[in-house]
Design an enzyme around this catalytic site. Structure first.
Site, PDB file in Angstrom:
ATOM      1  N   CYS A 154       0.829  -1.227   0.000  1.00  0.00           N
ATOM      2  CA  CYS A 154       0.000   0.000   0.000  1.00  0.00           C
ATOM      3  C   CYS A 154       0.857   1.269   0.000  1.00  0.00           C
ATOM      4  CB  CYS A 154      -0.917   0.015   1.212  1.00  0.00           C
ATOM      5  SG  CYS A 154      -1.953  -1.432   1.326  1.00  0.00           S
ATOM      6  N   HIS A 158      -4.085   6.946   3.085  1.00  0.00           N
ATOM      7  CA  HIS A 158      -4.363   5.634   2.498  1.00  0.00           C
ATOM      8  C   HIS A 158      -5.774   5.208   2.915  1.00  0.00           C
ATOM      9  CE1 HIS A 158      -4.155   1.622   1.193  1.00  0.00           C
ATOM     10  NE2 HIS A 158      -3.990   1.084   2.389  1.00  0.00           N
ATOM     11  N   ASN A 218     -10.090  -0.701  -0.500  1.00  0.00           N
ATOM     12  CA  ASN A 218      -8.642  -0.521  -0.377  1.00  0.00           C
ATOM     13  C   ASN A 218      -7.976  -0.934  -1.695  1.00  0.00           C
ATOM     14  OD1 ASN A 218      -5.928  -0.666   0.219  1.00  0.00           O
ATOM     15  ND2 ASN A 218      -6.178  -1.835   2.116  1.00  0.00           N
TER      16      ASN A 218
HETATM   17  O1  UT7 Z   1      -3.870  -1.253   3.845  1.00  0.00           O
HETATM   18  C1  UT7 Z   1      -3.342  -2.057   4.842  1.00  0.00           C
HETATM   19  C2  UT7 Z   1      -4.095  -3.322   4.788  1.00  0.00           C
HETATM   20  N1  UT7 Z   1      -5.331  -3.156   5.451  1.00  0.00           N
HETATM   21  C3  UT7 Z   1      -5.743  -4.030   6.310  1.00  0.00           C
HETATM   22  O2  UT7 Z   1      -5.083  -4.977   6.601  1.00  0.00           O
HETATM   23  C4  UT7 Z   1      -7.059  -3.811   6.962  1.00  0.00           C
HETATM   24  C5  UT7 Z   1      -6.902  -3.346   8.368  1.00  0.00           C
HETATM   25  N2  UT7 Z   1      -7.903  -3.927   9.215  1.00  0.00           N
HETATM   26  C6  UT7 Z   1      -9.240  -3.679   9.102  1.00  0.00           C
HETATM   27  O3  UT7 Z   1      -9.678  -2.919   8.271  1.00  0.00           O
HETATM   28  C7  UT7 Z   1     -10.163  -4.352  10.102  1.00  0.00           C
HETATM   29  O4  UT7 Z   1      -9.387  -4.994  11.079  1.00  0.00           O
HETATM   30  C8  UT7 Z   1     -11.138  -5.370   9.433  1.00  0.00           C
HETATM   31  C9  UT7 Z   1     -12.195  -4.610   8.656  1.00  0.00           C
HETATM   32  C10 UT7 Z   1     -10.373  -6.302   8.514  1.00  0.00           C
HETATM   33  C11 UT7 Z   1     -11.852  -6.195  10.496  1.00  0.00           C
HETATM   34  O5  UT7 Z   1     -12.508  -5.359  11.411  1.00  0.00           O
HETATM   35  P1  UT7 Z   1     -12.365  -5.625  12.975  1.00  0.00           P
HETATM   36  O6  UT7 Z   1     -13.203  -4.645  13.668  1.00  0.00           O
HETATM   37  O7  UT7 Z   1     -10.884  -5.589  13.270  1.00  0.00           O
HETATM   38  O8  UT7 Z   1     -13.003  -7.049  13.127  1.00  0.00           O
HETATM   39  P2  UT7 Z   1     -12.345  -8.411  13.641  1.00  0.00           P
HETATM   40  O9  UT7 Z   1     -11.244  -8.861  12.771  1.00  0.00           O
HETATM   41  O10 UT7 Z   1     -12.049  -8.231  15.093  1.00  0.00           O
HETATM   42  O11 UT7 Z   1     -13.548  -9.431  13.464  1.00  0.00           O
HETATM   43  C12 UT7 Z   1     -14.748  -9.272  14.169  1.00  0.00           C
HETATM   44  C13 UT7 Z   1     -15.735 -10.340  13.714  1.00  0.00           C
HETATM   45  C14 UT7 Z   1     -15.144 -11.740  13.651  1.00  0.00           C
HETATM   46  O12 UT7 Z   1     -16.111 -12.629  14.152  1.00  0.00           O
HETATM   47  P3  UT7 Z   1     -15.988 -13.238  15.642  1.00  0.00           P
HETATM   48  O13 UT7 Z   1     -14.692 -14.025  15.639  1.00  0.00           O
HETATM   49  O14 UT7 Z   1     -15.951 -12.054  16.570  1.00  0.00           O
HETATM   50  O15 UT7 Z   1     -17.212 -14.063  15.776  1.00  0.00           O
HETATM   51  C15 UT7 Z   1     -15.013 -12.002  12.158  1.00  0.00           C
HETATM   52  O16 UT7 Z   1     -15.134 -13.363  11.819  1.00  0.00           O
HETATM   53  O17 UT7 Z   1     -16.233 -10.060  12.410  1.00  0.00           O
HETATM   54  C16 UT7 Z   1     -16.174 -11.243  11.612  1.00  0.00           C
HETATM   55  N3  UT7 Z   1     -16.015 -10.851  10.214  1.00  0.00           N
HETATM   56  C17 UT7 Z   1     -17.050 -10.618   9.408  1.00  0.00           C
HETATM   57  N4  UT7 Z   1     -18.387 -10.653   9.607  1.00  0.00           N
HETATM   58  C18 UT7 Z   1     -19.190 -10.330   8.566  1.00  0.00           C
HETATM   59  C19 UT7 Z   1     -14.863 -10.660   9.521  1.00  0.00           C
HETATM   60  N5  UT7 Z   1     -15.150 -10.301   8.264  1.00  0.00           N
HETATM   61  C20 UT7 Z   1     -16.509 -10.259   8.171  1.00  0.00           C
HETATM   62  C21 UT7 Z   1     -17.388  -9.947   7.123  1.00  0.00           C
HETATM   63  N6  UT7 Z   1     -18.707  -9.988   7.368  1.00  0.00           N
HETATM   64  N7  UT7 Z   1     -16.961  -9.590   5.904  1.00  0.00           N
END
Ligand code: UT7
Length: 335
Positions: free
Chosen positions: A122, A262, A292
């Protein structure tokens, strides 16, 4: 070049123009609801993304990159043969080699330009701008085309809800040239920490893990992200990168007219802006339309900001990036 007896040149460097190109095909959150166990509500509240663009099977990185580059050259009134270098930030180039920059050069006949790709995920566009700055400031080049392009849809696992909702395809570009006192790059800062490499990675397809039927069965030829960990490091990395560039310039965030960050997650953008005490009116956001797009994210946002009249001559612009590697960077620009 013969260096003997040459005096060190240090010239101001400026952005002369911007350009961008996104594919026509739109993939909405509703489309994804039909593909994996997710919801429009989850995606918009957790990421700010409503839709993203994806290429046709026949399109590759150099196709979008060449159009974005052409648009940036037209906006700058520069001809391909005027370019001294083409630098392309990408991790999803047409091939491992030749470089996407070489393919772009061939598409528009920029025969004088030397060409290279920069692999900084990125952060690729800003890493490219930093190299262009060094080349122009030292007198080795007068005009450099920097492009950020990614075709992430071809490396995304559309059965994995953790990643497939996040990314999109696109390209953005800028022509950098010799600046002056009123238009120049004021300061910049780049960083990396390879210890966190596995937080965002494409495990297979390189020399470590060539693609085999077994690898494909384990879906290791698709990108993997440990989103939650990247999130925290992203906020800290982007905030610190901005502060470093501001400190080096003897300025504060109060001086910044527009922050173009970004576009990985609206919550990362909001948290970074809040820490810097930059209110939403001074932040450019278009993540809802494109998701992204990695190295393309900042140059697409910059081009849209320019075309929307969000930047006036003399404004102080802050560009900031963060991504795989891990890598990060910031650039403070007197527009
Ligand atoms: O440019 C650099 C690269 N960018 C990135 O790597 C992205 C940076 N990170 C993020 O944007 C966020 O961390 C995410 C959007 C990827 C995830 O958001 P979060 O608030 O950190 O959620 P989480 O990973 O803590 O997941 C929460 C829950 C999980 O379920 P459980 O384990 O709590 O039951 C996931 O399985 O949300 C679930 N989950 C989803 N649910 C519905 C993950 N993806 C999805 C989805 N739809 N698409």
């Amino acid at each position: 070049m013969n260096y003997s007896g040459k005096k060190q040149l240090v010239r101001d460097v400026r952005f002369l123009s911007s350009g961008s190109c996104v594919p026509e095909k739109v993939l909405t959150n509703q489309d994804l609801e039909r593909m994996v166990d997710t919801s429009d509500e989850w995606i918009t509240t957790r990421t700010g993304i409503r839709e993203r663009r994806v290429v046709d099977p026949s399109q590759a990185a150099s196709d979008l990159a060449a159009v974005a580059g052409q648009r940036a050259m037209e906006a700058a009134g520069v001809k391909p043969e005027d370019l001294d270098a083409i630098i392309v930030g990408t991790v999803t180039g047409d091939h491992l080699f030749p470089s996407t920059a070489c393919l772009v050069q061939a598409k528009f006949g920029a025969t004088r330009a030397f060409c290279m790709d920069v692999s900084a995920a990125c952060s690729g566009f800003l890493y490219g701008c930093e190299l262009a700055h060094s080349l122009i400031s030292s007198g080795k080049a007068n005009l450099v085309l920097v492009i950020g392009v990614e075709i992430l849809s071809k490396f995304t696992d559309f059965t994995d809800r953790n990643t497939c909702v996040l990314f999109g395809d696109g390209a953005g570009a800028a022509v950098l040239g010799v600046g002056d006192e009123s238009h120049h790059i004021v300061s910049s800062h780049l960083g990396a920490d390879g210890r966190y490499g596995s937080l965002i990675e494409l495990p297979a397809g390189g020399s470590r893990m060539p693609i085999t039927p077994e690898v494909m069965e384990q879906r290791l030829h698709y990108l993997k992200v440990k989103g939650n960990e990247v999130f925290k490091l992203g906020v800290r990395g982007m905030t610190e990168a901005c502060i470093k560039a501001l400190d080096d310039a003897g300025m504060t965030a109060a001086d910044v007219d527009l922050l173009v960050p970004h576009q990985a997650n609206i919550r990362i953008i909001d948290a970074t802006a809040k820490r810097l005490e930059i209110e939403p009116e001074r932040v450019f956001v278009n993540i809802e339309k494109y998701g992204n797009t990695s190295a393309a994210s900042v140059p697409i946002a910059l081009d849209e900001a320019v075309r929307a009249g969000r930047l006036k001559e003399g404004d102080l612009l802050m560009l900031v990036v963060f991504g795989g590697g891990l890598t990060w960077g910031s650039m403070l620009v007197r527009w």
